[in-house]
Design a protein around this motif. Structure first.
Motif, mmCIF file in Angstrom:
data_model
loop_
_atom_site.group_PDB
_atom_site.id
_atom_site.type_symbol
_atom_site.label_atom_id
_atom_site.label_comp_id
_atom_site.label_asym_id
_atom_site.label_seq_id
_atom_site.Cartn_x
_atom_site.Cartn_y
_atom_site.Cartn_z
ATOM 1 N N ALA A 1 0.831 -1.207 0.000
ATOM 2 C CA ALA A 1 0.000 0.000 0.000
ATOM 3 C C ALA A 1 0.862 1.252 0.000
ATOM 4 N N TRP A 2 1.944 1.239 0.770
ATOM 5 C CA TRP A 2 2.821 2.412 0.830
ATOM 6 C C TRP A 2 3.631 2.568 -0.446
ATOM 7 N N VAL A 3 4.081 1.460 -1.031
ATOM 8 C CA VAL A 3 4.867 1.521 -2.267
ATOM 9 C C VAL A 3 4.024 2.075 -3.416
ATOM 10 N N ARG A 4 2.757 1.672 -3.489
ATOM 11 C CA ARG A 4 1.896 2.162 -4.574
ATOM 12 C C ARG A 4 1.822 3.682 -4.590
ATOM 13 N N GLY A 5 1.895 4.300 -3.425
ATOM 14 C CA GLY A 5 1.813 5.750 -3.366
ATOM 15 C C GLY A 5 3.151 6.455 -3.344
ATOM 16 N N ALA A 6 4.254 5.712 -3.399
ATOM 17 C CA ALA A 6 5.584 6.311 -3.300
ATOM 18 C C ALA A 6 6.001 6.924 -4.633
ATOM 19 N N ALA A 7 6.749 8.015 -4.554
ATOM 20 C CA ALA A 7 7.213 8.699 -5.756
ATOM 21 C C ALA A 7 8.618 8.292 -6.163
ATOM 22 N N ILE A 8 9.254 7.382 -5.401
ATOM 23 C CA ILE A 8 10.587 6.889 -5.709
ATOM 24 C C ILE A 8 10.598 5.375 -5.531
ATOM 25 N N PRO A 9 11.535 4.662 -6.163
ATOM 26 C CA PRO A 9 11.611 3.209 -5.985
ATOM 27 C C PRO A 9 11.897 2.849 -4.530
ATOM 28 N N VAL A 10 11.368 1.691 -4.102
ATOM 29 C CA VAL A 10 11.459 1.267 -2.703
ATOM 30 C C VAL A 10 11.920 -0.183 -2.615
ATOM 31 N N TYR A 11 12.953 -0.414 -1.780
ATOM 32 C CA TYR A 11 13.421 -1.766 -1.482
ATOM 33 C C TYR A 11 12.803 -2.240 -0.163
ATOM 34 N N ALA A 12 12.514 -3.536 -0.086
ATOM 35 C CA ALA A 12 12.021 -4.143 1.147
ATOM 36 C C ALA A 12 13.198 -4.589 1.998
ATOM 37 N N LEU A 13 13.124 -4.292 3.295
ATOM 38 C CA LEU A 13 14.174 -4.645 4.249
ATOM 39 C C LEU A 13 13.549 -5.378 5.431
ATOM 40 N N GLY A 14 14.306 -6.338 5.981
ATOM 41 C CA GLY A 14 13.857 -7.036 7.181
ATOM 42 C C GLY A 14 13.422 -8.461 6.892
ATOM 43 N N GLY A 15 14.255 -9.428 7.288
ATOM 44 C CA GLY A 15 13.927 -10.828 7.055
ATOM 45 C C GLY A 15 13.996 -11.222 5.597
ATOM 46 N N MET A 16 14.827 -10.530 4.806
ATOM 47 C CA MET A 16 14.857 -10.760 3.365
ATOM 48 C C MET A 16 15.926 -11.783 2.970
ATOM 49 N N SER A 17 15.625 -12.535 1.924
ATOM 50 C CA SER A 17 16.545 -13.458 1.256
ATOM 51 C C SER A 17 16.169 -13.428 -0.219
ATOM 52 N N ALA B 1 5.909 -8.465 -6.371
ATOM 53 C CA ALA B 1 4.448 -8.529 -6.451
ATOM 54 C C ALA B 1 3.804 -7.386 -5.683
ATOM 55 N N ALA B 2 4.508 -6.882 -4.657
ATOM 56 C CA ALA B 2 4.011 -5.748 -3.873
ATOM 57 C C ALA B 2 4.411 -4.410 -4.483
ATOM 58 N N GLY B 3 5.077 -4.434 -5.633
ATOM 59 C CA GLY B 3 5.472 -3.202 -6.301
ATOM 60 C C GLY B 3 6.858 -2.717 -5.942
ATOM 61 N N GLY B 4 7.584 -3.461 -5.101
ATOM 62 C CA GLY B 4 8.907 -3.042 -4.676
ATOM 63 C C GLY B 4 9.940 -3.129 -5.781
ATOM 64 N N GLN B 5 11.005 -2.351 -5.612
ATOM 65 C CA GLN B 5 12.131 -2.395 -6.546
ATOM 66 C C GLN B 5 12.890 -3.700 -6.402
ATOM 67 N N GLY B 6 12.998 -4.210 -5.170
ATOM 68 C CA GLY B 6 13.739 -5.420 -4.880
ATOM 69 C C GLY B 6 13.881 -5.566 -3.387
ATOM 70 N N ILE B 7 14.947 -6.228 -2.961
ATOM 71 C CA ILE B 7 15.169 -6.455 -1.525
ATOM 72 C C ILE B 7 16.523 -5.922 -1.113
ATOM 73 N N ALA B 8 16.621 -5.531 0.166
ATOM 74 C CA ALA B 8 17.875 -5.135 0.786
ATOM 75 C C ALA B 8 18.110 -6.052 1.965
ATOM 76 N N ALA B 9 19.337 -6.517 2.128
ATOM 77 C CA ALA B 9 19.609 -7.483 3.187
ATOM 78 C C ALA B 9 21.092 -7.520 3.506
#
Length: 324
Positions: free
Chosen positions: A285-301, A310-318
């Motif tokens: 929900a937050w990524v859909r409204g973001a004006a810049i690319p967003v990476y997901a962080l936390g528990g990522m592999s 699938a959630a619209g993220g740029q990718g993952i950070a880990a």
């Protein structure tokens, strides 16, 4: 007395849906604006106006069929960009089109081309497309270095990071070492920077900007304590990013003109066991409204890339999830 000033902008921006369509070689489809249209002569990504009462997703599917003869099968919204031109304000709803069918052709006579993202010239595209170009050029995996406790440990960590980069584990690195002195941090950064440069992998330093003299092409990653007091984007030769934890942080990062953000924790993590996890639904929900690319962080592999995309993220950070 008649007004001679510019016409005021409409109170509501023009709503537009935009599709990022990539072929099997990773090239993106672009079209050129023709005739007497606004911004004529510039290249853009296919899409069009959202009609009254129409959702952006429905508008995207309709426009791609009308303009190109393509049928959208799967698409996720990854950006919402607002931009004010002199003539009008626009709000771009940007989708990554994951699956589509048909052979694209300019059904309205517009020229088409497939371009490698790294070769896209920002000056050939409308100004509102800046974040879209970044989304196409940024990698999927953003490695964060473990934080060495001292100079001796830093050498070992640097060797592990370089090994991971040579193995293709990540396309970009944040060099984080809050416990090191300035001299030790610079040595740590230099040990990673040389091999990364040879591999074409950009680095972002998570350190005071004054520590980066001698690293002219270095990017900058800003934790909240550094970006919250800024009034403008820091001057640096590389990417500039921020760590954020909520929707207001995403908005602030975009307002500062930063290139991307890292948002988390999305899933529970051993690094911050007491932090509340956002979960994929809130992240999306937050990524859909973001004006810049967003990476997901936390528990990522690497396995988390699919839900992140699938959630619209740029990718993952880990850290550990990408290091070994």
């Amino acid at each position: 007395m008649p007004s001679t000033g510019p016409e005021p902008l409409p109170s509501s921006p023009l709503e537009v849906s935009v599709g990022l369509i990539l072929d099997a070689d990773g090239r993106v489809l672009v079209t050129r604006r023709e005739g007497a249209r606004h911004l004529a002569g510039l290249w853009e990504f296919p899409g069009g106006k959202v009609a009254a009462g129409e959702s952006p997703a429905v508008a995207l599917a309709r426009e791609l069929e009308e303009e190109l003869g393509l049928a959208v099968e799967t698409a996720e919204q990854c950006l919402t960009i607002e931009h004010a031109y002199a003539e009008r304000a626009v709000r771009l709803h940007v989708f990554r089109v994951r699956a589509w069918s048909g052979v694209p052709r300019g059904r309205e006579g517009q020229p088409l081309d497939w371009r490698a993202p790294a070769e896209l010239d920002p000056t050939a595209f409308p100004a509102a497309n800046r974040a879209i170009l970044h989304a196409l050029q940024l990698p999927s995996f953003y490695l964060i270095t473990p934080s060495p406790a001292d100079a001796a440990q830093a050498a070992s960590v640097a060797a592990r990071v370089v090994q991971a980069l040579r193995a293709g584990h990540a396309g970009m690195v944040q060099v984080r070492a809050p416990d090191l002195s300035e001299d030790d941090y610079r040595d740590f950064l230099a040990a990673i920077a040389g091999p990364a440069r040879d591999l074409g992998i950009p680095l972002l330093a998570n350190a005071p900007p004054e520590w980066l003299a001698g690293f002219p092409e270095m990017g900058l990653h800003l934790p909240e304590r550094r970006w919250c007091g800024l009034d403008e984007r820091p001057a640096t030769g590389g990417w500039v990013a921020a760590s954020v934890h909520d929707r207001s942080g995403l908005q602030r990062a975009a307002a500062l003109g930063l290139d991307f953000a890292v948002l988390g924790p999305v899933c529970p993590t051993a690094t911050h066991p007491g932090a509340e996890a956002l979960g994929w639904e809130r992240f999306a929900a937050w990524v859909r409204g973001a004006a810049i690319p967003v990476y997901a962080l936390g528990g990522m592999s690497p396995d988390a890339l699919a839900p992140a995309r699938a959630a619209g993220g740029q990718g993952i950070a880990a850290i550990r999830g990408l290091l070994d």
